[in-house]
Design an enzyme around this catalytic site. Structure first.
Site, PDB file in Angstrom:
ATOM      1  N   THR A  31      27.131  56.961  82.287  1.00  0.00           N
ATOM      2  CA  THR A  31      27.563  57.944  83.105  1.00  0.00           C
ATOM      3  C   THR A  31      27.910  57.397  84.620  1.00  0.00           C
ATOM      4  O   THR A  31      28.704  57.625  85.093  1.00  0.00           O
ATOM      5  CB  THR A  31      26.742  59.232  83.291  1.00  0.00           C
ATOM      6  OG1 THR A  31      26.448  59.899  81.868  1.00  0.00           O
ATOM      7  CG2 THR A  31      27.085  60.321  83.976  1.00  0.00           C
ATOM      8  N   VAL A  32      26.858  56.833  85.151  1.00  0.00           N
ATOM      9  CA  VAL A  32      26.757  56.202  86.449  1.00  0.00           C
ATOM     10  C   VAL A  32      27.706  55.160  86.509  1.00  0.00           C
ATOM     11  O   VAL A  32      28.643  55.088  87.540  1.00  0.00           O
ATOM     12  CB  VAL A  32      25.296  55.712  86.983  1.00  0.00           C
ATOM     13  CG1 VAL A  32      25.349  55.387  88.273  1.00  0.00           C
ATOM     14  CG2 VAL A  32      24.408  57.129  86.699  1.00  0.00           C
ATOM     15  N   LYS A  86      15.853  54.228  88.561  1.00  0.00           N
ATOM     16  CA  LYS A  86      14.677  54.435  89.441  1.00  0.00           C
ATOM     17  C   LYS A  86      13.427  54.030  88.579  1.00  0.00           C
ATOM     18  O   LYS A  86      12.385  53.579  89.242  1.00  0.00           O
ATOM     19  CB  LYS A  86      14.469  56.004  89.503  1.00  0.00           C
ATOM     20  CG  LYS A  86      14.678  56.770  88.300  1.00  0.00           C
ATOM     21  CD  LYS A  86      16.083  57.458  88.294  1.00  0.00           C
ATOM     22  CE  LYS A  86      16.636  57.769  87.004  1.00  0.00           C
ATOM     23  NZ  LYS A  86      17.590  58.951  86.811  1.00  0.00           N
ATOM     24  N   GLU A  95      19.688  53.987  97.228  1.00  0.00           N
ATOM     25  CA  GLU A  95      19.860  55.570  97.507  1.00  0.00           C
ATOM     26  C   GLU A  95      19.910  56.159  96.445  1.00  0.00           C
ATOM     27  O   GLU A  95      19.379  57.404  96.013  1.00  0.00           O
ATOM     28  CB  GLU A  95      21.002  55.545  98.559  1.00  0.00           C
ATOM     29  CG  GLU A  95      21.408  56.876  98.971  1.00  0.00           C
ATOM     30  CD  GLU A  95      20.380  57.549  99.824  1.00  0.00           C
ATOM     31  OE1 GLU A  95      19.498  58.329  99.388  1.00  0.00           O
ATOM     32  OE2 GLU A  95      20.312  57.196 101.054  1.00  0.00           O
ATOM     33  N   VAL A 144      16.881  58.095  93.972  1.00  0.00           N
ATOM     34  CA  VAL A 144      16.482  59.232  94.219  1.00  0.00           C
ATOM     35  C   VAL A 144      17.309  60.526  94.843  1.00  0.00           C
ATOM     36  O   VAL A 144      18.315  60.263  95.615  1.00  0.00           O
ATOM     37  CB  VAL A 144      15.406  59.283  95.392  1.00  0.00           C
ATOM     38  CG1 VAL A 144      14.614  60.378  95.552  1.00  0.00           C
ATOM     39  CG2 VAL A 144      14.424  57.860  94.938  1.00  0.00           C
ATOM     40  N   GLY A 155      26.087  65.385  81.251  1.00  0.00           N
ATOM     41  CA  GLY A 155      25.741  64.131  81.660  1.00  0.00           C
ATOM     42  C   GLY A 155      24.530  63.969  82.748  1.00  0.00           C
ATOM     43  O   GLY A 155      24.566  63.111  83.351  1.00  0.00           O
ATOM     44  N   ASP A 167      10.749  61.038  85.255  1.00  0.00           N
ATOM     45  CA  ASP A 167      11.824  60.773  86.055  1.00  0.00           C
ATOM     46  C   ASP A 167      11.417  61.019  87.554  1.00  0.00           C
ATOM     47  O   ASP A 167      11.535  60.253  88.339  1.00  0.00           O
ATOM     48  CB  ASP A 167      12.819  61.498  85.483  1.00  0.00           C
ATOM     49  CG  ASP A 167      14.219  61.217  86.428  1.00  0.00           C
ATOM     50  OD1 ASP A 167      15.100  60.238  86.386  1.00  0.00           O
ATOM     51  OD2 ASP A 167      14.596  62.082  87.142  1.00  0.00           O
ATOM     52  N   LYS A 178      10.684  58.852  90.952  1.00  0.00           N
ATOM     53  CA  LYS A 178      11.603  59.122  92.397  1.00  0.00           C
ATOM     54  C   LYS A 178      10.508  59.315  93.403  1.00  0.00           C
ATOM     55  O   LYS A 178      10.583  58.676  94.393  1.00  0.00           O
ATOM     56  CB  LYS A 178      12.173  60.434  92.044  1.00  0.00           C
ATOM     57  CG  LYS A 178      13.449  59.938  91.267  1.00  0.00           C
ATOM     58  CD  LYS A 178      14.378  61.089  90.774  1.00  0.00           C
ATOM     59  CE  LYS A 178      15.518  60.829  90.094  1.00  0.00           C
ATOM     60  NZ  LYS A 178      16.086  62.168  89.291  1.00  0.00           N
TER      61      LYS A 178
HETATM   62  N1  HSE Z   1      18.340  62.702  84.759  1.00  0.00           N
HETATM   63  C1  HSE Z   1      18.196  62.443  86.340  1.00  0.00           C
HETATM   64  C2  HSE Z   1      18.194  63.877  86.627  1.00  0.00           C
HETATM   65  C3  HSE Z   1      19.559  61.825  86.493  1.00  0.00           C
HETATM   66  O1  HSE Z   1      18.359  65.137  85.789  1.00  0.00           O
HETATM   67  O2  HSE Z   1      17.732  64.256  87.838  1.00  0.00           O
HETATM   68  C4  HSE Z   1      19.505  61.779  88.202  1.00  0.00           C
HETATM   69  O3  HSE Z   1      18.453  60.863  88.727  1.00  0.00           O
END
Ligand code: HSE
Length: 410
Positions: A13-14, A104, A128, A131, A186, A200, A204
């Site tokens: 995706t990114v 991250k 950047e 986070v 996504g 996650d 961050k």
């Molecule tokens: N899976 C992460 C979220 C993606 O939902 O925030 C962005 O870091």
């Protein structure tokens, strides 16, 4: 024209978002940097699964191919997990490339080492995108850190969790259905465990702690809880009394060290995070001089994350904007019609000097008109009794005159 060559690690995706953003905004890059920006190669794990829109971009599974590219300036890391990302980025830095990462997990673990290595090799690291997706939180913090001391941060840092909690409440969805939707859109990680268990958000928070306090708390001391135990029934019950579940990361500097927790909390209407809904992230920052600042924006998704990557890219090059671009921007700003109030004693004289139908008399001493500032500045500069003020907010416009001035309905 000079060309800046980029290698992209990962085409999920990114990666796709970064690829498309660079491809679709060439003219902006050219204007800002005076250079073309070209994706030279994309590294993927499985070549059969991917198809690039451009024939001349190398698609490879071998990182050595990336290092062997005849021209390579920047490596963008859009892969997930500490390894092989850390190894690849170290090699890229040693080769003299700038690096930008959206990873991250890797950066929470190894950001310090990578930065030291980058300093040693006189290249830069942009992170950047690690986070809060598209929110420029790292830039904001770096700008605040000069004189202000940041004492506390509270943030919704995982878009997927916030999306799930919002959908469960708004649409009465089960946790599983809301998660499925987040995956389809996504937002979620390949393994959504990291999203829903707070891992996650934890990574961050560690990156933010490093930026704000120059260190991370002991990872084992951080209280971390995800949203998997939040049921639709609980959401409904608390919603009935005006409280919403939000998954919040808190970072605070205390006398005994950095205190950090990542957990679901109940937020009342008076709290700034109450209205942060869906995939939005938000960070509330307490600093000793400025007070409280809150920033909010899309925390996940293809283009918000790509936005953070390409903005990092621009900062890497620390561009002195080309004169041509600056002139074009000035012209654009000047050409946009703006609404003005002109007031003062010499108004009769002023009125006589402008096309009659481009102004509207509100009062014997007040006119409303529209146009570029230059016009009004010229009209009033020779008469100290006249003043003009820009009008903010929308007004009902009647139409345009032949000279392109806009009439305003009052
Ligand atoms: N899976 C992460 C979220 C993606 O939902 O925030 C962005 O870091």
């Amino acid at each position: 024209m000079n060309t800046i060559h980029i290698a992209l690690l990962g085409y999920g995706t990114v990666g796709k978002g970064v690829y498309q953003t660079i491809k679709n905004h060439q003219s902006r890059f050219k204007a800002l940097l005076g250079s073309e920006v070209k994706i030279a190669a994309v590294l993927v794990r499985n070549i059969e699964r991917h198809h690039l829109p451009d024939q001349d971009v190398l698609l490879t599974t071998n990182f050595e191919d990336i290092l062997q590219l005849p021209k390579l300036d920047v490596v963008v890391d859009a892969i997930v997990g500490s390894e092989p990302s850390f190894t690849y980025l170290q090699a890229a830095i040693k080769k003299g490339c700038h690096v930008i990462t959206a990873n991250k997990e890797m950066f929470a673990h190894h950001g310090g080492q990578l930065k030291a290595l980058a300093d040693q090799h006189q290249v830069s690291i942009g992170f950047e995108a690690t986070v809060a997706g598209g929110i420029p939180v790292i830039q904001t913090l770096n700008t605040l850190l000069n004189i202000n001391k940041i004492t506390k941060l509270e943030g919704i840092l995982n878009g997927t969790s916030n999306f799930i909690l919002t959908k469960m409440r708004q649409e009465d969805l089960s946790f599983a259905d809301a998660l499925k939707l987040a995956q389809e859109l996504g937002y979620a990680e390949l393994d959504p465990t990291n999203d829903v268990e707070g891992i996650d958000a934890f990574y961050k928070a560690m990156i933010l702690s490093q930026v704000v306090f120059g260190e991370q708390p002991q990872w084992n001391d951080v209280q971390r809880k995800g949203i998997t135990e939040i049921t639709a029934e609980k959401i409904k019950l608390f919603s009935g009394i005006g409280l919403r579940f939000k998954h919040v990361a808190c970072l605070e500097k205390t006398e005994t060290g950095i205190k950090c927790s990542i957990k679901p909390v109940l937020v009342s209407q008076t709290h700034p995070l109450y209205q942060v809904e869906g995939v939005q992230n938000a960070i509330s920052i307490d600093a000793d001089i400025v007070g409280n600042i809150a920033i909010q924006g899309p925390g996940a998704g293809m283009f918000p994350t790509a936005s953070a990557v390409v903005e990092d890219f621009i900062h890497l090059y620390n561009p002195i904007q080309s004169t041509q671009y600056q002139e074009a921007q000035k012209k654009k700003a000047a050409a946009a019609p703006i609404n003005w109030i002109i007031t003062g004693e010499g108004l009769g004289q002023f009125k006589a000097n402008v096309p009659l139908n481009s102004v509207k008399v509100l009062h014997p001493r007040v006119l409303l008109a529209s146009g570029v500032e230059e016009d009004f500045a010229n009209y009033v500069k020779e008469d100290p009794k006249l003043e003009y003020f820009q009008v903010f907010g929308e007004v009902n416009l009647l139409g345009k005159s032949k000279d392109n001035k806009i009439f305003i309905k009052i």
